[in-house]
Structure formats: C-alpha cells, structure tokens
Design an enzyme around this catalytic site. Structure first.
Site, PDB file in Angstrom:
ATOM      1  N   SER A 201       0.832  -1.331   0.074  1.00 42.42           N
ATOM      2  CA  SER A 201      -0.030   0.061  -0.069  1.00 42.42           C
ATOM      3  C   SER A 201       0.858   1.292  -0.120  1.00 42.42           C
ATOM      4  CB  SER A 201      -1.041   0.125   1.298  1.00 42.42           C
ATOM      5  OG  SER A 201      -1.791  -0.716   1.084  1.00 42.42           O
TER       6      SER A 201
ATOM      7  N   LYS B 148       0.633   3.267  -3.036  1.00 39.04           N
ATOM      8  CA  LYS B 148      -0.486   4.602  -3.174  1.00 39.04           C
ATOM      9  C   LYS B 148      -0.067   5.800  -3.001  1.00 39.04           C
ATOM     10  CE  LYS B 148      -3.850   1.202  -1.372  1.00 39.04           C
ATOM     11  NZ  LYS B 148      -4.565   0.595  -0.094  1.00 39.04           N
TER      12      LYS B 148
ATOM     13  N   TYR C 298      -3.156  -2.097 -10.802  1.00 42.34           N
ATOM     14  CA  TYR C 298      -3.031  -2.086  -9.209  1.00 42.34           C
ATOM     15  C   TYR C 298      -2.244  -3.319  -8.588  1.00 42.34           C
ATOM     16  CZ  TYR C 298      -4.925  -1.795  -4.563  1.00 42.34           C
ATOM     17  OH  TYR C 298      -5.125  -1.713  -3.180  1.00 42.34           O
TER      18      TYR C 298
ATOM     19  N   TYR D 207      -5.039   3.427   7.597  1.00 44.38           N
ATOM     20  CA  TYR D 207      -6.310   2.910   7.599  1.00 44.38           C
ATOM     21  C   TYR D 207      -7.234   3.453   8.725  1.00 44.38           C
ATOM     22  CZ  TYR D 207      -3.699  -0.137   4.603  1.00 44.38           C
ATOM     23  OH  TYR D 207      -3.029  -0.591   3.544  1.00 44.38           O
TER      24      TYR D 207
ATOM     25  N   VAL E 111       1.093  -3.472   3.854  1.00 47.84           N
ATOM     26  CA  VAL E 111       0.771  -4.941   4.489  1.00 47.84           C
ATOM     27  C   VAL E 111       2.106  -5.899   4.385  1.00 47.84           C
ATOM     28  CG1 VAL E 111       0.214  -6.081   2.468  1.00 47.84           C
ATOM     29  CG2 VAL E 111      -0.760  -6.550   4.697  1.00 47.84           C
TER      30      VAL E 111
END
Lengths: 304, 304, 304, 304
Positions: C64, C67, C189, C240, C258
């Site tokens: 992530s 991102k 992605y 998150y 992660v």
C-alpha cells in the site's frame, strides 16, 4: 519579512465583498439573532507582534471550541486515563451521529465530537469540586482574562432543544460510559458551550497549545507530550466531517464552533482566530474557512 | 381429530427434560428473580375447547407483548394517521438499534420495535384522557378480566435503567416525532411494559386479533382491515431480529416479550401463549420458540 | 546535537528483545514466507548525514505504500481533477470497507484506501502511454534507482485472491467511477502493490515529499501546494483505521503497507523508513509503529 | 360466490384509467423498450376455474421472480444445507446493498436478495450436471410448458452492465461463500433472470407453492415443510425494501421482478400473476402492486 497586517487587511476586504456568507445557526434564538455580517481575526504570534482586523474584540458564543478546553483540563486531571473512555480516531461522520457510538459500544471516536465531549464533561463533573466554576476559572487562567463568562440564556436555550445531546448522553449511560447523572453532565456541557469570548481571548487561550504547554503568564500548563497529542487530535478531528478538507486546504491544527468561530495554530509560531457567524453545510464558519485558507496561502505557513 | 391436550402434554414433558433453558433477563431485579423452570401454555380455540398445561395460570411480566395492545389502541383512536409516524417494514436489526432510527430521520421501522412502540405510547398519551388508566382498562376489556394490573416495582426499575429507551425518546424528539415530553411518555411506556398477565389472559386478549376484530364479549373491536394489518406486522416484525426465523419455523403471527412470554395466533382458528422465562441470544423465550415450533409441526397448522 | 545512530541502535536492540512481533500477512504465499525477524530502518536527512540499522538494505513488498506514488503521479498528470473522483476525508473504517463506498455513491473517502487507490490506478491507466512501464520509471526516478522492479509472482498471487478488490472495482464501475475495464485496472493495481524496495530506496523516494516537491536529483517534481496536500492526506489517512492513533502517537505524515513497511517524514527535515513484517491487528507493522514512536519520543521531532 | 372475472375486469379498467404507470426499468435496452401500457393478470385456482384479463398471454422478462425457482430447486437438491449459506431474515434494505453482506461476513440475509440468489445459483452450478439446461427443464416441468426459454440477448445485456452483481459475487468469494468461479456463476445467474414467461405460465409454475408441493402434473415436488418455508420467505422477503408494505397491504406471499411481473399466492387456494412494466421507486411493479391490493380488498382473501 511577512507583512501580516497587510495580509489580514486584504483577507478582510476580499471576504467582505463576497455575497455568500453561509447560514447562521438557527436552532436557538440567541445564535440566530447574531449579525451575519460580523467578521474578525486575531493573530497572536509567539515571537513577535500581534495583528487583528474587523470585529476581533467582540464576544461570540464559542460553542464546540470549548471542547478543546475540556479535553485539556481532563488530560491535566487524569492524564492517560482519558483514553480509556474515548478514542482518538477521526469520526468520518457528521457531528451528531449516534450510529457510530452504538456500533462502537459507547466509546466515542474522539473527544471533539459531541459524544466524546460529553464524556470529557462527565470527567470534569467527577473530578472538579465545583465543576462549572472551576472550569470557568481554568479558561480565564489560560486566556489570562477574568472577564470571560458563561451566557446563561444560551445554556438554557440549548438545554431546551438539545434532544440529540440528551440522546447521546443516555446512550453513553446505557454503555456505562457516563458516571454522573445525565442532567448534571448536560448542565455542565451546555454551560461550557455557552462561553462567550472574543477573537483576542480565544487566540490568547490557545497560546498554551502553540507554546508547548505553557500559557502566557505561566499560570497553567500541560506537558509537551500532551500538547502534541491535543494538536494531533485538532488536526485529524477538529472539523467534524470536514477535518480532512481542513488539513488539506489549511494544514493547521484547529477547532471550529457553530457560533462561527475557528481557532487554528502553528506550533511554536502563532495562534489565529477567525469569526464569521455564517456556516457552510458541514457546520463550520463559511468565511472563517476561506480566511484561514487565504492566510496560509499568503504566508506559506503550515505544518506540512 | 387433533388431540390438543396430548400434544401440549408431550411438548411440556419433552421441554422439561431439556437442559438448556436460555438465560433469564437480568437487567432489572424483578425479572432476574423469576424461577427459570416455569413453563406454561394456553390454547384458546375460536371454534372449540381450550387446552392448557404447566404454569398457564401464573402471572408474568408481558413486556414487549404490550406493544401489540398499544398499536391496536392507537389504530382504533387515530386510524391510518398512525402510519404517518411509523413505518411497517421489518427492522432487520436488534431491538434497540438507534442507527436505523437516525438514518431514517426519526421514523421508526415498525411499531413493534422500541422506537415505534414509544411513538405509539406518545399517541396514547396525546389521545387518552387518563392514559395509564384508560389503557389498562382497554387491556382488561379485551382480556375480559378486571384483575390485570401494572407492576409498579417493575415500572420503576425499568425507568431507573432504561437509558437506551431514554436515548431513543430523545432522538425521536430531536426529529419532532415525539409530541409530549420525554418523561411523561416514558412513564407510560414503562408502565405498559410492566403489565402482568397469565398465559390464559394473554390468549384471551389476543382472541380479538384471531377473531377478525371482535373480542370474546364484543366489548372492543377493530375493523377486519386493521386486524389483518396488525397480523401482517406481527408476522414480519414480531420477533426483533428473528422475525424471519419465526415465520420460517413456526409460520404464525406472534409477539414475544423479554419476560419470556410469546403469543401466536392462527386467524379464525386459535390463539396460543407460551411462557418460559429463559431467553435465547436474540431475546426471545428459548423454550417458548421451541414449544411453538413443536406445536405447529405436530398440528400442521400455519398460515402458509 | 542529536545522536541519530545511537537512537537507531537503541531502538533496534530494544525491539529485537520483544517477544511479540505481530502476525505476518498470510493471504498470499509470497508474503507469508518472509522471515518474521527481519527489521530495518533508514533515515534520510535533508540537511545532513543519513543513518541506518539492521536489514535496511533488503527488498520487501511495499504494497500500500505504492498508493502514495500513484497519488503523486496522478496529481502531476491531471492536477485538481483528481478530487472530482476521490475525497480527502479519513475513512474511519477498515481498509476494505465497501459499505462506505456504497453509501457515498462511488466516491472513495480518500486516495489511500483501496477504493481510492483503484481510482488512482484507473487515472494512470487512462493517462499513461504504457501504464505499468511508465509508472515503474516514475518510481525509479524519484528513488533515483533503476534497479527497482515489480515482483510478478506477487502480482499474480494477489490477482488470484483479490476478490475484495475486484468487488471494489466492480462497485466503482457500477457508480461510473472506473473508466477502464476492471481487468486492466486491477492488473495495474496488483503490479503497483508488488513493487519491491529497500528501506533506503523508500526513504529516497519519499525525499520528494519532505523536500517541498523536488526529488534528490531534481528529475521529478510536484508543486509545493501539491506536496503539502499529500502530506496532509498522509497524516489523516495513511494508516487505515489507525490514522488518528499514528498522528497521536507519532505526529508525522506517513504510510504503511501490509508487507511490513512504514515510511514517515518531517517536512524539510527527514524521511524515515522502518520495516518489520509482523503486523498489528489493524494491519500496520507492529514493530514499525513502535520504532517510529520511539524515534519521535527520543528526538522530540514531530509536526506538532 | 365470488365473481372473479368481474373483479379482474374492474381492476383492469380502473388501472387502465390511471395516468401514472411508474417507470420502466431502463438499465438494459431489452427492458427499456417494453411497451409501458402492457397490463395482464392470470388467476389459477386450485379448486375451480381460472380467470384472466388483458395481456395475460404475452411473455415478459421474469427477472427476480426466478429467484423463487432457484431457491426451490436448491432446497430439493441439498435440503437444509441451503441454510448454512444464507439466512432467512428480511433485509430491511434495497436489493443491491453490499454493506449488509459485508457486515454479516458473506452470509446473505435471505435467498431472495441478489446476494442470496447468487449463492443459490452457485449451489445449482455445483449440483446440476448441465446447470443452465437442467434448471430450464425444472422451470418447464413445474410450469408444465416446454416452450419457456432464456432470452440470450437479455442475459448478455445484463452481463455487460451488471457491475453491482459482479461486486456482490466477488465479495461472496472473498468470504468463501461462492464455490465456483465468478464468471460461471454470473453466467448462470444472468440466464435465470432472462427467463421469459407469460402471466399464465408464471401462475402455473407457482401452483406447486400453493398446492403443498405438488405441481399440476405431479412432475416435480417439494415437501410440505419446504413449501411452507418458501412461502414464509416470500412473505417476509419477497419485495425488497417493501416486503412489510406488501404483507401489510396485500397479505399474501409473493415475489416481484424488475420486468414488472408479480406473482402472489394463497396456500391451498390460488396463484395470481400481474404484469405491468412500470415500476414504483422501490423497484416493484407500480400497477401490479395496486392490482393485488385491489384483488385482496375485493375478495377479502389473505393469509391473515
């Protein structure tokens, strides 16, 4: 050298020209009757002169901004035990959302939404000898101004129409996260929201949070660690459902109230209060938000 | 010919043998202290003899079953205006879910969840001269029994701990769907829940709903159309989050209460009350649900 | 003068002693098989020497963290049009929550949750000539390192098990907020998530965000205004459901993945990457979070 | 004696006069192009003559009505194992709500919402040798009519735009409640929805559910217990978010489809199909709902 007075003057004259001032909060007569054309700013710099413009010396209802004071006072009284009863996550929802409180079994998302602030009020009612009087003195101390008062009329009006807040308090009680009786806590809560302050007084009272925990006359203090955490919460949770937007557009910790006030701060640099009674649809001061954006754009000051 | 007594006797002896009786509601002392081994059934047939077994003649707290009576009374008083203030859809959620009420802006999903029942109570407080007295008389009339009473101790206990219900009432008020003051409505609501009745009295009082709107002595009535709608709501909403399960397993309109009572009915045929104080995790009588399943399985009677 | 090496060494030795290292992500074999005892840190200071400790030079799956790169690239390509398709508010929910996306009609809460990142991927697929190749080059440029690669095995594994992400992409498509076909966007992605980088490479690539938009060799840039906004989003949304907690405990903009990586930065001062594969229950590196807390506590560096 | 033909004729002429016919579903061309003025009814009585009016003999897309057939077939194949993968509670939410499915961890609320029907489709794909062909034969058998066919054009159109359904299927897969691959299950699902039938054929096919599990030519059957349960689910869940309203206004088990069809039944008495393509805002046939209300009002027939 930054010409702060020029910047404030330009913001003032630019915003005075805009047609749309948002909608003044209308749920109690005392807020509804405020002149929608009021606009003031007060900049309190830690290492330099202060600057101001417009109606900076006029009192208004600080409402939810008081939640920062109760959080600070609660932390000074019981320290990290505060976090056993309230979380520090953004709510991602409008300010009166009971659903989230129910889902998370009575632990409010953070101390700046209504449910969290009611828990802080409950802590102060438990910890202070004479809660309303002692809390008022705390605010007077950090603002270094003995003239600050509750507006009893506002407090009574809010109590008469505050059914959502009563619902929240009862829901907290059902989850055993309200230790005093509902009426006593709500009386305190409606009083804290009724505090009346000027832009100058608010900027002075937030000096503590910009100045690493020491207020202007050293009369009250929080630890540097506590101050950093309060500022983090202000940034992530200070503007209800618009907290991300404020961090994104302005980039400063801050807190708004439904009376049209907004206080923001840059650690170690300044506190800045804006006041304009008209609100945007999210419940934050319409021109106040614009003024803060304009200020940080003009000065290039932000925590990011 | 169906041998009803044999069927009831077998259900009784079978269930008496089961180890797990569920958990007796413990949130107020008056409910907690009930003997968990109590079990009774009373079958009132419209066109034939009545049958009963066990503790059918012992009074217990009817709690939420009273919501059917307030719904019926409210419909008899203001007709379809009831549906301006409450919907008729299953809630699909536990019985105290404020989230849904908030999301749907103060219109309860149906009149059998707490929020909807509080709106019914509000209607009766508005419409009746002496609400608590007049409503008690209504229940006595349809049960054809003047000995039915409120249990004041239960009503007071519930008021002391009913924070979720107070939260609901305040939330309804914030959406302007409660027209009287919170305390008055809650006092009525906690009294209706405190009604004490036997299995026989409950079966007699529901005769009206099975008998197309005419009670046993013709003293009260609802129109056939109103009765059908009440039965439809009982089927779709009578068992909180377990309504679909009950329709699926039992196939009869019915209503349960946290005191361990369940009443079910087959239109034009019978009413049947079970009572066993232990509850399943959804808040319905553990053995009562099993008894009703066993009864409809044995008799093959259902609306489907 | 701050003794950075001493601080890193102490954090390293302290954390090495702790028993609980969290749980390594197990949903694909490539992540599951990583040695749970790995731990590295790399501090890249804008105005001074760099410091590092442990397994700082070992590649891991950035997941992530990618991102942030797609957000930066999307902003550089289409500017503020990004905000027509994604919001900037904290999500207040776990990272794969479809409910919120459905409720808000296909506008993801922010670009750092999966749904928002999938929209960013869609933008890059639309705007880049050879999306996967061009994006990889962008990452190599800002890291100033041509050796960075996708891990095809990881990308394929994720595609095989990424049903929640496929659900999100289809839901976005149902709301017309995905302009390319689902397979193409998901392929991009899953590749971006499969990027492998070392602590050093990550710290170097985030230099851009700490250095007001200019990367180390000036090969790529974003405007100061864009950088500030990215940092604001990192602070409010980078972790998150634990974003508030991180702002509260650490007080720096940052992003976790992660794979056990976390990058944080203090504008104009430094970037800092930690890597430890074990995760806490919220999905962030267990020791990485502790290392960053320890670092900011020891150095007293934070934006607040 | 009830004059059924007169009643149907009156409903037909009354509804033909109404201006508002609702909105024809427009998400695929094949549904959009249906003549909005079509209206038909077909009453199949178990113990007497059949009656019909208007366009009763014209085929239309049965869409979600097919969910009753897949449920019945799945129950006949694996019995109560169906309930390990789907619940029987009303959804209390619109028909495509992913939120609930996520919250309840992949167990659909009931087999008549899309997610539940996709699980039924998955069961049939697992259990049948040639799923599409075998299922079609099942429908032909219970309708006693070999002319019933899938509309391939409709199936293809739905597949092209069915992103929400793909999202649901992927979400089910992420919770391990879809055992075959998404494409295969969706191909079956879009085919079952594309079935074209007349009012007469639908009434004939539902004969089974009114006739205690035996179809007209005894070619297929379900147990009485299974039939009762299906009818219970039809009553509590057959009309999406309007199930309570339908039970309340009509008082019969039934199922609607977005093609404008509605089938209802009174156990042991009749099946009744209405068709009118215009929908109300909840997605049920606007005139169909009114026709069924009028029929049950005129005949006083209902399960309550």
């Amino acid at each position: 050298m930054v010409e702060y007075q020029k910047i404030l003057d330009k913001i003032y004259s630019d915003l005075k020209k805009t047609k749309d001032h948002g909608e003044v909060a209308a749920y109690i007569p005392e807020l509804k009757n405020v002149d929608p054309d009021k606009f003031g700013m007060y900049l309190n710099r830690l290492h330099g002169d202060n600057f101001y413009v417009g109606d900076w010396n006029e009192s208004f209802s600080i409402q939810s901004i008081s939640k920062v004071f109760t959080l600070g006072k609660a932390m000074s009284l019981i320290g990290n035990d505060v976090w056993k009863r309230v979380d520090v996550e953004p709510s991602g929802n409008p300010f009166n959302y009971l659903a989230l409180l129910e889902q998370e079994e009575g632990i409010p998302r953070n101390p700046l939404i209504n449910s969290g602030a009611i828990v802080m009020a409950d802590i102060l009612v438990s910890e202070l000898d004479d809660p309303k009087k002692d809390f008022l003195q705390f605010v007077r101390n950090i603002a270094n101004d003995e003239s600050i008062i509750y507006n009893e009329k506002v407090a009574i009006s809010e109590a008469k129409t505050g059914f959502t807040n009563y619902a929240i308090a009862n829901l907290l009680k059902s989850f055993d996260n309200l230790h005093n009786d509902v009426e006593t806590v709500m009386d305190f809560y409606f009083h804290q929201c009724s505090l009346e302050m000027t832009c100058e007084q608010l900027s002075n009272s937030f000096y503590l949070f910009a100045n690493r925990g020491k207020c202007q006359r050293n009369c009250e203090y929080l630890t540097l660690n506590q101050i950093k955490r309060i500022n983090a919460i202000l940034l992530t949770c200070g503007f209800y459902d618009e907290a991300g937007e404020f961090a994104f557009e302005v980039g400063l910790p801050g807190k708004s109230g439904v009376g049209g006030g907004i206080v923001a701060l840059l650690p170690n640099e300044f506190t800045l209060t804006c006041w304009s009674p008209g609100l945007n649809p999210k419940g934050n001061s319409y021109l106040g938000m614009k003024a803060l954006e304009a200020f940080t754009t003009a000065t290039n000051l932000s925590i990011f």
